[in-house]
Design a protein around this motif. Structure first.
Motif, PDB file in Angstrom:
ATOM      1  N   HIS A 230       0.846  -1.198   0.000  1.00 34.61           N
ATOM      2  CA  HIS A 230       0.000   0.000   0.000  1.00 34.61           C
ATOM      3  C   HIS A 230       0.876   1.241   0.000  1.00 34.61           C
TER       4      HIS A 230
ATOM      5  N   ALA B 157       4.596   0.887   1.392  1.00 32.96           N
ATOM      6  CA  ALA B 157       4.698  -0.440   1.992  1.00 32.96           C
ATOM      7  C   ALA B 157       4.867  -1.508   0.921  1.00 32.96           C
TER       8      ALA B 157
ATOM      9  N   TYR C  91       8.627  -1.142   9.979  1.00 26.46           N
ATOM     10  CA  TYR C  91       8.984   0.102   9.284  1.00 26.46           C
ATOM     11  C   TYR C  91      10.484   0.348   9.423  1.00 26.46           C
TER      12      TYR C  91
ATOM     13  N   GLU D 207       7.840   0.417   4.605  1.00 30.06           N
ATOM     14  CA  GLU D 207       7.157  -0.525   5.485  1.00 30.06           C
ATOM     15  C   GLU D 207       7.149  -1.863   4.758  1.00 30.06           C
TER      16      GLU D 207
END
Ligand code: ZN
Length: 314
Positions: free
Chosen positions: A10, A220, A256, A266
């Motif tokens: 994401h 991420a 992270y 991430e």
């Protein structure tokens, strides 16, 4: 080398207005809101997730809308452009749709042989649509038909003053340098989820960005499960990265770490997914709260901005 990174999971950005943000991603771009929850660390702020029908990793754009925050100042050390994949010959449709809806920053160009349409998000966010001929991912067709609808992410482009260490990190994460042109290097991953590219744009003389509305907060990367994530975490810490412990984000597990170029990365798991606490048919409808904030529900339901959805698409 790290095994098991499967592309992007994401991208999370900052916004100044939840209602405008929701309307842009669901109505203008035609994504599905797959979760309406709040920021773990600031529960008075929403965390909104938009993606395909299930919120499949590689399709999920997420936002923290902090009401009224100032715009970010673009610069280096951040994701400059987040690109979505659309079918071949879809850009003509999108150009008409976005200009008809008053979207700013429309500009067409070509990147590594693919046609691209740049556009700005509601807070000046840097986005693009890229025509890809071979993206087999099923789109969500709430507002935009299947011939044109977004398939998921195509790529994230990092703007860096110094690309060397980050390029090395991407290679360590399993990415391979595919091509380089006009100061941009494209990296791709084998066996990815479709959101397979990361571009590095080198801008040695540009100051670091100031984050604010319209800025990407972090990007991420996807791994299958928590076992794989622990292996990735060990590989990163063994190499000297300062990595957070595994954090439960309700719909995935996260670690992270700050990259050498300044971008926050991430690594998130594909499990358990957004249907953990809502049926697939009703994703994103109810306000979901992390367990530790459930006692704030009455207050939050009264004070969070009301998001009204158009139509019955979801
Ligand atoms: Zn995240």
């Amino acid at each position: 080398m790290i095994e098991g990174i499967r592309g992007l999971h994401h991208v999370t950005s900052l916004s100044s207005d939840a209602v405008r943000n929701n309307a842009f991603f669901t109505e203008t771009l035609g994504l599905r809101r797959v979760k309406k929850t709040v920021n773990f660390d600031a529960p008075e702020v929403y965390h909104l997730y938009y993606g395909d029908e299930a919120g499949t990793p590689g399709s999920v754009m997420t936002y923290f809308p902090f009401p009224g925050i100032a715009r970010g100042r673009p610069g280096t050390g951040e994701v400059g452009t987040t690109a979505f994949s659309v079918p071949a010959d879809a850009l003509e449709f999108w150009k008409k749709r976005l200009s008809g809806m008053g979207v700013d920053g429309l500009k067409e160009d070509e990147s590594f042989g693919e046609k691209r349409l740049h556009f700005g998000g509601p807070d000046g966010d840097g986005f693009a649509l890229v025509e890809t001929g071979d993206d087999g991912r099923a789109p969500w067709t709430g507002e935009v038909g299947a011939d044109h609808a977004i398939r998921g992410f195509h790529s994230a482009a990092l703007r860096l003053r110094d690309d060397g260490a980050t390029a090395e990190l991407l290679r360590y994460m399993g990415y391979r340098e595919i091509d380089a042109k006009d100061g941009v290097t494209r990296f791709g991953i084998e066996g990815g989820n479709g959101a397979d590219f990361v571009d590095i744009e080198t801008m040695p003389n540009i100051a670091l960005a100031d984050q604010g509305a319209g800025s990407v907060h972090h990007v991420a990367f996807a791994v299958k499960d928590r076992a794989r994530q622990l292996e990735v975490r060990k590989a990163l810490t063994d190499t000297g990265y300062q990595v957070t412990p595994v954090i439960d984000r309700d719909y995935f597990w996260s670690i992270y770490f700050r990259t050498p170029g300044g971008v926050l990365f991430e690594v998130a798991t594909n499990e358990p997914g957004f249907d953990r606490d809502e049926e697939r048919a009703h994703l994103g409808e109810a306000l979901k709260l992390p367990t530790q904030h459930e006692h704030l529900r009455a207050f939050l339901e009264e004070h969070l901005q009301q998001i009204t959805d158009r139509g019955t698409a979801w």
